[in-house]
Design a protein around this motif. Structure first.
Motif, PDB file in Angstrom:
ATOM      1  N   TYR A 104       0.201 -38.827   5.239  1.00 52.25           N
ATOM      2  CA  TYR A 104       0.811 -38.396   3.979  1.00 52.25           C
ATOM      3  C   TYR A 104       2.330 -38.377   4.118  1.00 52.25           C
ATOM      4  CZ  TYR A 104      -3.940 -36.936   2.909  1.00 52.25           C
ATOM      5  OH  TYR A 104      -5.288 -36.928   2.698  1.00 52.25           O
ATOM      6  N   VAL A 105       2.983 -38.666   2.999  1.00 50.01           N
ATOM      7  CA  VAL A 105       4.445 -38.583   2.934  1.00 50.01           C
ATOM      8  C   VAL A 105       4.803 -37.669   1.775  1.00 50.01           C
ATOM      9  CG1 VAL A 105       6.613 -39.834   2.586  1.00 50.01           C
ATOM     10  CG2 VAL A 105       4.737 -40.925   3.847  1.00 50.01           C
ATOM     11  N   ASP A 106       5.516 -36.591   2.063  1.00 55.86           N
ATOM     12  CA  ASP A 106       6.031 -35.727   1.003  1.00 55.86           C
ATOM     13  C   ASP A 106       7.440 -36.198   0.671  1.00 55.86           C
ATOM     14  OD1 ASP A 106       6.961 -33.803  -0.714  1.00 55.86           O
ATOM     15  OD2 ASP A 106       6.369 -32.086   0.509  1.00 55.86           O
ATOM     16  N   ALA A 107       7.584 -36.885  -0.461  1.00 55.71           N
ATOM     17  CA  ALA A 107       8.878 -37.394  -0.890  1.00 55.71           C
ATOM     18  C   ALA A 107       9.383 -36.659  -2.120  1.00 55.71           C
ATOM     19  CB  ALA A 107       8.799 -38.897  -1.163  1.00 55.71           C
ATOM     20  N   SER A 108       8.803 -35.514  -2.420  1.00 53.37           N
ATOM     21  CA  SER A 108       9.259 -34.732  -3.569  1.00 53.37           C
ATOM     22  C   SER A 108      10.589 -34.067  -3.258  1.00 53.37           C
ATOM     23  CB  SER A 108       8.215 -33.666  -3.930  1.00 53.37           C
ATOM     24  OG  SER A 108       8.107 -32.693  -2.886  1.00 53.37           O
ATOM     25  N   TYR A 109      11.349 -33.771  -4.316  1.00 54.74           N
ATOM     26  CA  TYR A 109      12.605 -33.044  -4.130  1.00 54.74           C
ATOM     27  C   TYR A 109      12.347 -31.584  -3.738  1.00 54.74           C
ATOM     28  CZ  TYR A 109      15.229 -36.852  -6.360  1.00 54.74           C
ATOM     29  OH  TYR A 109      15.806 -38.064  -6.667  1.00 54.74           O
ATOM     30  N   GLU A 110      11.158 -31.090  -4.069  1.00 53.97           N
ATOM     31  CA  GLU A 110      10.865 -29.670  -3.861  1.00 53.97           C
ATOM     32  C   GLU A 110      10.182 -29.373  -2.535  1.00 53.97           C
ATOM     33  OE1 GLU A 110      11.192 -30.639  -8.160  1.00 53.97           O
ATOM     34  OE2 GLU A 110       9.972 -31.442  -6.531  1.00 53.97           O
ATOM     35  N   GLY A 111       9.573 -30.381  -1.892  1.00 54.52           N
ATOM     36  CA  GLY A 111       8.820 -30.129  -0.665  1.00 54.52           C
ATOM     37  C   GLY A 111       7.505 -29.436  -0.930  1.00 54.52           C
ATOM     38  N   ASP A 112       6.849 -29.785  -2.047  1.00 51.50           N
ATOM     39  CA  ASP A 112       5.625 -29.076  -2.422  1.00 51.50           C
ATOM     40  C   ASP A 112       4.444 -29.382  -1.513  1.00 51.50           C
ATOM     41  OD1 ASP A 112       6.805 -27.712  -4.486  1.00 51.50           O
ATOM     42  OD2 ASP A 112       6.243 -29.172  -6.023  1.00 51.50           O
ATOM     43  N   LEU A 113       4.334 -30.629  -1.039  1.00 56.00           N
ATOM     44  CA  LEU A 113       3.210 -30.949  -0.170  1.00 56.00           C
ATOM     45  C   LEU A 113       3.367 -30.313   1.203  1.00 56.00           C
ATOM     46  CD1 LEU A 113       0.567 -32.322   0.440  1.00 56.00           C
ATOM     47  CD2 LEU A 113       1.803 -34.476   0.836  1.00 56.00           C
ATOM     48  N   LEU A 114       4.563 -30.312   1.738  1.00 48.10           N
ATOM     49  CA  LEU A 114       4.745 -29.684   3.047  1.00 48.10           C
ATOM     50  C   LEU A 114       4.427 -28.193   2.966  1.00 48.10           C
ATOM     51  CD1 LEU A 114       7.608 -27.874   3.774  1.00 48.10           C
ATOM     52  CD2 LEU A 114       8.616 -30.052   3.156  1.00 48.10           C
ATOM     53  N   ALA A 115       4.796 -27.548   1.855  1.00 50.29           N
ATOM     54  CA  ALA A 115       4.478 -26.130   1.694  1.00 50.29           C
ATOM     55  C   ALA A 115       2.979 -25.923   1.550  1.00 50.29           C
ATOM     56  CB  ALA A 115       5.222 -25.570   0.482  1.00 50.29           C
ATOM     57  N   ALA A 116       2.320 -26.793   0.762  1.00 50.86           N
ATOM     58  CA  ALA A 116       0.867 -26.670   0.584  1.00 50.86           C
ATOM     59  C   ALA A 116       0.123 -26.885   1.893  1.00 50.86           C
ATOM     60  CB  ALA A 116       0.386 -27.677  -0.460  1.00 50.86           C
ATOM     61  N   ALA A 117       0.713 -27.687   2.799  1.00 50.37           N
ATOM     62  CA  ALA A 117       0.085 -27.950   4.092  1.00 50.37           C
ATOM     63  C   ALA A 117       0.362 -26.853   5.113  1.00 50.37           C
ATOM     64  CB  ALA A 117       0.572 -29.295   4.635  1.00 50.37           C
ATOM     65  N   GLY A 118       1.136 -25.854   4.723  1.00 52.51           N
ATOM     66  CA  GLY A 118       1.422 -24.745   5.633  1.00 52.51           C
ATOM     67  C   GLY A 118       2.529 -25.028   6.624  1.00 52.51           C
ATOM     68  N   VAL A 119       3.325 -26.073   6.378  1.00 51.95           N
ATOM     69  CA  VAL A 119       4.436 -26.392   7.274  1.00 51.95           C
ATOM     70  C   VAL A 119       5.588 -25.429   6.987  1.00 51.95           C
ATOM     71  CG1 VAL A 119       6.134 -28.155   7.897  1.00 51.95           C
ATOM     72  CG2 VAL A 119       3.757 -28.803   7.429  1.00 51.95           C
ATOM     73  N   PRO A 120       6.161 -24.796   7.995  1.00 50.90           N
ATOM     74  CA  PRO A 120       7.249 -23.841   7.746  1.00 50.90           C
ATOM     75  C   PRO A 120       8.495 -24.536   7.222  1.00 50.90           C
ATOM     76  CG  PRO A 120       6.957 -24.183  10.112  1.00 50.90           C
ATOM     77  CD  PRO A 120       5.822 -24.886   9.436  1.00 50.90           C
ATOM     78  N   TYR A 121       9.270 -23.772   6.462  1.00 52.72           N
ATOM     79  CA  TYR A 121      10.466 -24.344   5.841  1.00 52.72           C
ATOM     80  C   TYR A 121      11.494 -23.249   5.607  1.00 52.72           C
ATOM     81  CZ  TYR A 121       8.278 -22.435   1.588  1.00 52.72           C
ATOM     82  OH  TYR A 121       7.702 -21.599   0.663  1.00 52.72           O
ATOM     83  N   ALA A 122      12.705 -23.684   5.299  1.00 49.44           N
ATOM     84  CA  ALA A 122      13.796 -22.787   4.949  1.00 49.44           C
ATOM     85  C   ALA A 122      14.230 -23.076   3.519  1.00 49.44           C
ATOM     86  CB  ALA A 122      14.978 -22.979   5.907  1.00 49.44           C
ATOM     87  N   VAL A 123      14.848 -22.083   2.903  1.00 45.73           N
ATOM     88  CA  VAL A 123      15.418 -22.242   1.567  1.00 45.73           C
ATOM     89  C   VAL A 123      16.812 -21.625   1.564  1.00 45.73           C
ATOM     90  CG1 VAL A 123      15.265 -21.595  -0.876  1.00 45.73           C
ATOM     91  CG2 VAL A 123      13.186 -22.219   0.384  1.00 45.73           C
ATOM     92  N   GLY A 124      17.779 -22.366   1.068  1.00 48.89           N
ATOM     93  CA  GLY A 124      19.105 -21.816   0.839  1.00 48.89           C
ATOM     94  C   GLY A 124      19.968 -21.691   2.080  1.00 48.89           C
ATOM     95  N   ARG A 125      21.059 -20.976   1.913  1.00 48.92           N
ATOM     96  CA  ARG A 125      22.070 -20.865   2.964  1.00 48.92           C
ATOM     97  C   ARG A 125      21.626 -19.926   4.082  1.00 48.92           C
ATOM     98  NH1 ARG A 125      27.503 -20.032  -0.723  1.00 48.92           N
ATOM     99  NH2 ARG A 125      26.318 -18.251  -1.507  1.00 48.92           N
ATOM    100  N   GLU A 126      21.744 -20.416   5.309  1.00 55.07           N
ATOM    101  CA  GLU A 126      21.481 -19.582   6.471  1.00 55.07           C
ATOM    102  C   GLU A 126      22.742 -18.826   6.883  1.00 55.07           C
ATOM    103  OE1 GLU A 126      19.450 -23.659   7.340  1.00 55.07           O
ATOM    104  OE2 GLU A 126      21.462 -22.957   6.770  1.00 55.07           O
ATOM    105  N   ASP A 127      22.543 -17.831   7.711  1.00 51.30           N
ATOM    106  CA  ASP A 127      23.659 -17.108   8.311  1.00 51.30           C
ATOM    107  C   ASP A 127      24.367 -18.005   9.337  1.00 51.30           C
ATOM    108  OD1 ASP A 127      24.445 -13.943   8.493  1.00 51.30           O
ATOM    109  OD2 ASP A 127      24.906 -15.015  10.342  1.00 51.30           O
TER     110      ASP A 127
END
Length: 510
Positions: A132-155
């Motif tokens: 599978y390739v998640d090519a969405s701007y939102e990363g919806d498939l990676l999230a549905a697959a339980g793959v960890p992710y970050a959102v927004g500005r980090e420290d």
């Protein structure tokens, strides 16, 4: 069951699907909307390139196709008309034999022991693939697959990045002029009260701190001065009070003797073929929505996302109407705006406004390798598994329009600030294969060329359409290789992948 399933017909998704199909894999491309091309066909006609020497592979193929379409030299135009970009992509998909399915909205994914078995669509259907390739701007498939992710500005402390986190409130082209009151009933900014619309009314994080703030979203509009242009009209729900901030900004410019032109607000120039214009977000008051509403979009559900999309769409419509009709806008700006309108032949099924919200960033995968500022600055860091090169500057667009008390004599005054904009030049740098695959323990049959594994700072350079095209190209070839070999995506022969990329024109080093 097919070999490769691509979710999201963005530029990255189209290139991934076509590359995999050209490599011999049966491919299904799932698109939740009705169009292909994402922002490339959705309003972002003026293409941000960076160093043209590294824009090759399928990104270069698109540049060549655009030149051929118009019968001009490559690079003659900054980009194509939106409908032309989509026509080229549809031709590629048809020629490659990709099974394109529109209206395919993701509802979930079946995952067992880190392997995706199927994507589940909102209509209840299931689409099964080997890779599978998640090519969405939102990363919806990676999230549905339980793959960890970050959102927004980090420290800044997370990766030791100089440019991470909340930015200083500094003057510049993208912030508002001084002494603009944030209070609805108090133009002097002294007594407080209700805050104006279009402001993000929340406490500011300390400078350098992470706050999960994402770059502002908006709509890039295609405009024209042709005689058959569609005029800017007043929506039934147009709210006069919503534009008080704009009136105050124009009044401040007038009192400061600033000569404002419409082109300074939208980049009004015929920068596309056919005398058309790609209207951009320029300056402190623009098509970008800076009220912080985009912050909740990445993890929002379908209904909330649709509400936010309409909020941004209505902002674009009403902004154009405000600039062309409100008496507080200088007559020269109104007069110039009235010479422009929507092209009658663009976005004909969406009332001549783009079909794609400009999601500048959403989720970012935490994969095998997190690309950070240190891989770009002060000098590019070598990557043994490079599959593409980035070259556009670190381009963090405004994150929020907010306010704070400023200690002026004889008492504090509330002032509006625009925060987050940053532009830092980079030299061409390699993007590693490890940044488009999850960690092996998280998922073994997924590639992510758009919401790749990168810090907020590094992502702000990678996030350009030409780089999504190159990364989609790499992801498609890798997916085909993983499907044919039966290997996890992390274990494919990267040297073979690199050889195939070079053979198709991709630049992996300068």
């Amino acid at each position: 069951m097919t070999d490769v399933v691509v979710y999201g017909a963005t530029s990255g998704g189209v290139c991934a699907a076509v590359a995999a199909a050209r490599a011999g894999a049966p491919v299904v491309l799932l698109e939740p909307g009705r169009h292909v091309g994402g922002m490339t066909s959705g309003g972002l006609g003026y293409t941000d390139v960076g160093d043209v020497r590294v824009v090759r592979g399928m990104a270069g193929e698109l540049r060549t196709a655009i030149a051929s379409w118009y019968g001009v030299a490559e690079g003659h135009f900054a980009g194509p008309e939106p409908r032309v970009a989509e026509s080229i992509y549809l031709g590629w998909l048809d020629e490659a034999g990709v099974d394109v399915r529109f209206g395919a909205v993701l509802a979930g994914a079946d995952v067992v022991d880190g392997v995706i078995g199927a994507v589940v669509l909102r209509d209840g259907s299931r689409v099964c693939g080997a890779v599978y390739v998640d090519a969405s701007y939102e990363g919806d498939l990676l999230a549905a697959a339980g793959v960890p992710y970050a959102v927004g500005r980090e420290d800044r402390s997370l990766y030791g990045e100089r440019y991470a986190g909340r930015q200083e409130l500094v003057p510049g082209r993208h912030t508002v002029p001084p002494l603009i009151s944030p209070f609805a009933g108090d133009a002097a900014g002294e007594s407080g009260g209700d805050v104006l619309p279009q402001l993000h009314d929340r406490p500011l994080a300390p400078v350098g701190a992470g706050d999960r703030g994402v770059m502002s979203y908006g709509y890039r509009v295609c405009l024209t001065q042709a005689s058959d242009r569609v005029p800017f009209t007043r929506r039934d729900d147009y709210d006069e009070a919503h534009w008080e901030l704009g009136r105050r900004i124009f009044d401040r410019w007038r009192r400061d003797g600033v000569d404002v032109r419409a082109g300074q607000l939208l980049g009004l120039e015929r920068n596309l073929p056919g005398g058309k214009c790609d209207g951009n977000s320029i300056g402190p008051f623009s098509l970008s929505v800076l009220d912080g509403s985009a912050w909740s979009y990445p993890d929002a559900g379908p209904d909330e996302r649709e509400r936010l999309r309409l909020h941004h769409l209505h902002h674009a419509q009403d902004f154009l109407y405000f600039l062309s009709h409100d008496a507080a806008v200088p007559a020269a700006v109104r007069d110039e705006m009235l010479t422009w309108g929507y092209p009658a032949d663009e976005f004909v099924d969406t009332d001549h406004l783009p079909h794609q919200l400009y999601v500048r960033e959403a989720r970012r995968m935490l994969g095998e390798y997190v690309l950070t500022e240190h891989d770009l600055l002060p000098a590019p860091r070598p990557q043994h598994d490079a599959v593409a090169m980035g070259s556009y500057h670190v381009d963090i667009r405004e994150v929020q329009r907010t306010w704070r008390w400023v200690h002026e004599h004889p008492k504090p005054v509330g002032m509006v600030f625009t925060e987050g904009y940053l532009s830092v030049p980079v030299r061409p740098y390699p993007i590693p294969f490890r940044s488009i695959v999850p960690r092996y323990a998280d998922c073994a049959n997924l590639l992510v060329p758009v919401c790749l594994s990168a810090s907020h700072v590094a992502f702000s350079s990678v996030r350009m359409e030409v780089q999504y095209q190159m990364l989609g190209h790499a992801a498609g070839l890798a997916a085909a290789q993983a499907a044919s070999s039966g290997r996890p995506v992390q274990s494919i022969d990267v040297a073979v992948l690199q050889e195939k990329l070079r053979a198709s024109g991709q630049v992996l080093a300068l």
